[in-house]
Write an enzyme that holds these catalytic residues in place. Sequence first.
Site, PDB file in Angstrom:
ATOM      1  N   ASP A   1      12.908  73.211  72.798  1.00 28.86           N
ATOM      2  CA  ASP A   1      12.162  73.125  71.527  1.00 28.86           C
ATOM      3  C   ASP A   1      10.769  73.644  71.867  1.00 28.86           C
ATOM      4  O   ASP A   1      10.635  74.797  72.200  1.00 28.86           O
ATOM      5  CB  ASP A   1      12.193  71.705  70.946  1.00 28.86           C
ATOM      6  CG  ASP A   1      11.711  70.638  71.934  1.00 28.86           C
ATOM      7  OD1 ASP A   1      11.405  70.964  73.099  1.00 28.86           O
ATOM      8  OD2 ASP A   1      11.612  69.463  71.531  1.00 28.86           O
TER       9      ASP A   1
ATOM     10  N   HIS B   1       9.417  72.271  74.342  1.00 30.44           N
ATOM     11  CA  HIS B   1       9.523  71.969  75.773  1.00 30.44           C
ATOM     12  C   HIS B   1      10.450  72.944  76.490  1.00 30.44           C
ATOM     13  O   HIS B   1      11.348  73.515  75.875  1.00 30.44           O
ATOM     14  CB  HIS B   1      10.062  70.537  75.961  1.00 30.44           C
ATOM     15  CG  HIS B   1       9.204  69.491  75.331  1.00 30.44           C
ATOM     16  ND1 HIS B   1       9.421  69.032  74.052  1.00 30.44           N
ATOM     17  CD2 HIS B   1       8.134  68.818  75.794  1.00 30.44           C
ATOM     18  CE1 HIS B   1       8.502  68.112  73.754  1.00 30.44           C
ATOM     19  NE2 HIS B   1       7.706  67.968  74.796  1.00 30.44           N
TER      20      HIS B   1
ATOM     21  N   SER C   1       5.747  64.202  78.168  1.00 29.78           N
ATOM     22  CA  SER C   1       7.129  64.508  77.792  1.00 29.78           C
ATOM     23  C   SER C   1       7.845  65.443  78.763  1.00 29.78           C
ATOM     24  O   SER C   1       9.070  65.500  78.752  1.00 29.78           O
ATOM     25  CB  SER C   1       7.151  65.143  76.399  1.00 29.78           C
ATOM     26  OG  SER C   1       6.287  66.261  76.355  1.00 29.78           O
TER      27      SER C   1
END
Length: 361
Positions: A329, A331, A48
Amino acid sequence: MNTKELSLPYILIITLLLLLASHSNSYNQNHTPTNPKQIPAVYVFGDSLVDSGNNNYLPIESYAKFPPYGIDFGGKPTGRYTNGKTVVDYLAIHLGLPFIPPYLSLTKMQRNKIKTGINFASAGSGILSETNNNHSLTLDKQIKLFEKVIKNNLPNLFDDKEKLERHLSESLFVVSTGLNDHFTATGNFQGSRKFDSCLLKEFSLRIQKIYGLGVRRFFVNNIAPAGCFPSMAAKSRPRGECNEKINRAISFYNNHLPNVLQKLQSQLPNFTFIHANLYEHLIELRTTGYKYGISEIWKPCCPNSISGDLKCYPYNATCPNRNTHIFFDVHPSQITNHIYARHCFIEKRICRASRCCTNAN
Ligand SMILES: *[C@@H]1O[C@H](CO)[C@@H](O)[C@H](O)[C@H]1NC(C)=O
Ligand SMILES: *[C@@H]1O[C@H](CO)[C@@H](O)[C@H](O)[C@H]1NC(C)=O
Ligand SMILES: *[C@@H]1O[C@H](CO)[C@@H](O)[C@H](O)[C@H]1NC(C)=O
């Protein structure tokens, strides 16, 4: 230093870094980059941190499909797991390449026309094919798709086999993986020396597989300090501190990763790599972030509250100023990626190009 030790691939990697360094340090979209001929394309594998939208096309619930993801990427979600650009976006800007499109978004016709790289990364994926295999394109699947591109699509763009081989050997291959293998399906951290040694072996096998397809230049980042992620830091005492047990486990993997790459280089002709220390970058930002306007080092920007499970759900409100948070978040936020890119490509503090020619001593 013996000049014979500088082989061509090494010089090209250095050239890349110098070209990057010669750019102004602004990354805005008006910035007009020169196209260094040395890097014709960027291909992307991993998770991600670098997924630019592949998971939007999988039959899964991909939360990055919804606002507020992409709120700073032209205001709309793209499938990137952050508010704006990823480090690969900054890399593309610096190389004068267009943003690297996600493979699954492309029609067959588009695949036959793209010469500047494709992104195969998929959020949730890891090194092992067991990791989130029902919810992401595993690294093995990503490699298979890339093989298909070499077989079916790229030949349409090059007159002969040599030109195609040259394209592959000159392109840069980003590999960002290994974090998700450290979490079980129920979200618990797992890591031990034995597990991580095994993981590094599996990583090496996959890099060799990609090399076997004709790839010569790798850009590999290590694993982020998961112990400092919002969900972990919220549970630490004192609150906001990193979970050192988790970080130590990750450090074992990270400390051995450069050796694995070095070993591959000594065994595989023309293999070159840039190693990016993402771990160090995120740790460092906790103490130096204020220099860049970062005031929140562990709470996520989304949700803008630390009650509940700290997941940014569709249409959750973000923090008022997204440039003040390390984490969007779980990330990194765009500002964190931006500083990462600057430190890596311009200041060359957290990225190192491989040294070459092990036979020279
Ligand atoms: C993943 O999918 C396979 C086959 O579709 C299924 O047998 C397996 O139970 C699934 N695993 C999980 C963790 O959902
Ligand atoms: C290594 O690079 C040299 C010089 O470009 C080339 O002649 C040789 O075929 C390459 N070997 C491999 C295995 O890539
Ligand atoms: C985020 O969205 C979820 C689901 O809609 C909601 O339950 C939650 O309260 C929201 N959190 C915040 C902080 O807005």
